[in-house]
Design a protein around this motif. Structure first.
Motif, PDB file in Angstrom:
ATOM      1  N   UNK A 101       0.826  -1.212   0.000  1.00 32.97           N
ATOM      2  CA  UNK A 101       0.000   0.000   0.000  1.00 32.97           C
ATOM      3  C   UNK A 101       0.862   1.264   0.000  1.00 32.97           C
ATOM      4  N   UNK A 102       1.939   1.237   0.779  1.00 34.73           N
ATOM      5  CA  UNK A 102       2.817   2.409   0.809  1.00 34.73           C
ATOM      6  C   UNK A 102       3.538   2.581  -0.517  1.00 34.73           C
ATOM      7  N   UNK A 103       3.908   1.479  -1.149  1.00 34.92           N
ATOM      8  CA  UNK A 103       4.562   1.569  -2.456  1.00 34.92           C
ATOM      9  C   UNK A 103       3.602   2.128  -3.503  1.00 34.92           C
ATOM     10  N   UNK A 104       2.351   1.704  -3.466  1.00 38.49           N
ATOM     11  CA  UNK A 104       1.348   2.218  -4.405  1.00 38.49           C
ATOM     12  C   UNK A 104       1.130   3.710  -4.172  1.00 38.49           C
TER      13      UNK A 104
ATOM     14  N   UNK B  16       1.815   6.784  -6.822  1.00 39.72           N
ATOM     15  CA  UNK B  16       0.836   7.813  -7.194  1.00 39.72           C
ATOM     16  C   UNK B  16       1.409   9.216  -6.964  1.00 39.72           C
ATOM     17  N   UNK B  17       2.100   9.388  -5.846  1.00 37.81           N
ATOM     18  CA  UNK B  17       2.695  10.702  -5.568  1.00 37.81           C
ATOM     19  C   UNK B  17       3.770  11.042  -6.597  1.00 37.81           C
ATOM     20  N   UNK B  18       4.565  10.049  -6.980  1.00 34.07           N
ATOM     21  CA  UNK B  18       5.606  10.268  -7.979  1.00 34.07           C
ATOM     22  C   UNK B  18       4.998  10.609  -9.341  1.00 34.07           C
ATOM     23  N   UNK B  19       3.910   9.928  -9.694  1.00 34.22           N
ATOM     24  CA  UNK B  19       3.225  10.216 -10.960  1.00 34.22           C
ATOM     25  C   UNK B  19       2.667  11.641 -10.951  1.00 34.22           C
ATOM     26  N   UNK B  20       2.044  12.035  -9.843  1.00 30.11           N
ATOM     27  CA  UNK B  20       1.512  13.396  -9.736  1.00 30.11           C
ATOM     28  C   UNK B  20       2.632  14.424  -9.849  1.00 30.11           C
ATOM     29  N   UNK B  21       3.772  14.141  -9.212  1.00 29.40           N
ATOM     30  CA  UNK B  21       4.915  15.050  -9.295  1.00 29.40           C
ATOM     31  C   UNK B  21       5.406  15.168 -10.734  1.00 29.40           C
ATOM     32  N   UNK B  22       5.514  14.037 -11.426  1.00 27.52           N
ATOM     33  CA  UNK B  22       5.986  14.056 -12.816  1.00 27.52           C
ATOM     34  C   UNK B  22       5.018  14.835 -13.707  1.00 27.52           C
ATOM     35  N   UNK B  23       3.724  14.679 -13.490  1.00 26.92           N
ATOM     36  CA  UNK B  23       2.740  15.434 -14.274  1.00 26.92           C
ATOM     37  C   UNK B  23       2.840  16.932 -13.989  1.00 26.92           C
ATOM     38  N   UNK B  24       3.066  17.287 -12.720  1.00 21.13           N
ATOM     39  CA  UNK B  24       3.237  18.703 -12.381  1.00 21.13           C
ATOM     40  C   UNK B  24       4.480  19.270 -13.044  1.00 21.13           C
ATOM     41  N   UNK B  25       5.574  18.505 -13.028  1.00 22.00           N
ATOM     42  CA  UNK B  25       6.808  18.969 -13.658  1.00 22.00           C
ATOM     43  C   UNK B  25       6.599  19.139 -15.155  1.00 22.00           C
ATOM     44  N   UNK B  26       5.922  18.181 -15.785  1.00 24.83           N
ATOM     45  CA  UNK B  26       5.694  18.254 -17.228  1.00 24.83           C
ATOM     46  C   UNK B  26       4.841  19.470 -17.594  1.00 24.83           C
ATOM     47  N   UNK B  27       3.790  19.726 -16.827  1.00 25.76           N
ATOM     48  CA  UNK B  27       2.953  20.888 -17.134  1.00 25.76           C
ATOM     49  C   UNK B  27       3.726  22.187 -16.890  1.00 25.76           C
ATOM     50  N   UNK B  28       4.555  22.224 -15.847  1.00 24.18           N
ATOM     51  CA  UNK B  28       5.380  23.398 -15.600  1.00 24.18           C
ATOM     52  C   UNK B  28       6.395  23.619 -16.708  1.00 24.18           C
ATOM     53  N   UNK B  29       6.971  22.524 -17.214  1.00 24.09           N
ATOM     54  CA  UNK B  29       7.915  22.646 -18.322  1.00 24.09           C
ATOM     55  C   UNK B  29       7.234  23.203 -19.557  1.00 24.09           C
ATOM     56  N   UNK B  30       6.054  22.699 -19.865  1.00 19.45           N
ATOM     57  CA  UNK B  30       5.340  23.174 -21.054  1.00 19.45           C
ATOM     58  C   UNK B  30       4.982  24.653 -20.908  1.00 19.45           C
TER      59      UNK B  30
END
Length: 113
Positions: A40-43, A47-61
């Motif tokens: 559960x902690x790994x999942x 999810x937190x890592x995916x959200x971070x990556x999406x935030x970084x990608x939108x900030x980059x764009x």
């Protein structure tokens, strides 16, 4: 008599409460429960890592578009695609230097030996 009954009931309630707490903690410490908690902690971390990556990608764009505007690089919203390449011809014309007729096979050196 009331005093004894009160302390007996209080002791029994405390015993039930403590037994319940200990049993819950023992169930949490079984290998299956520990594995489930780790999963559960790994999942959650994924999810937190995916959200971070999406935030970084939108900030980059967003930052890329800001820099493009600042530098005067206006990319069109619908960029023109390159021209489609022609498919290779299946029947290519014979090279003019080829003297061999179309109906004969090429010479095989191994036939004479």
């Amino acid at each position: 008599m009331f005093r004894r009954t009160f302390w007996f009931t209080a002791g029994a309630a405390a015993g039930v409460w403590a037994t319940t707490k200990v049993n819950r903690k023992l169930k949490q410490l079984t290998p299956e429960s520990l594995a489930a908690q780790a999963a559960n902690k790994a999942i959650d971390a994924g999810h937190k890592l995916k959200d971070f990556a999406l935030d970084v990608r939108s900030g980059m764009a967003r930052r890329e578009s800001e820099l493009g505007e600042a530098l005067g690089l206006h990319a069109s919203d619908d960029p023109e695609l390159p021209a489609q390449r022609r498919p290779a011809a299946i029947d290519r014309p014979r090279h003019p230097g080829n003297k061999r007729p179309d109906n004969k096979h090429s010479y095989n050196r191994n036939e004479d030996h």
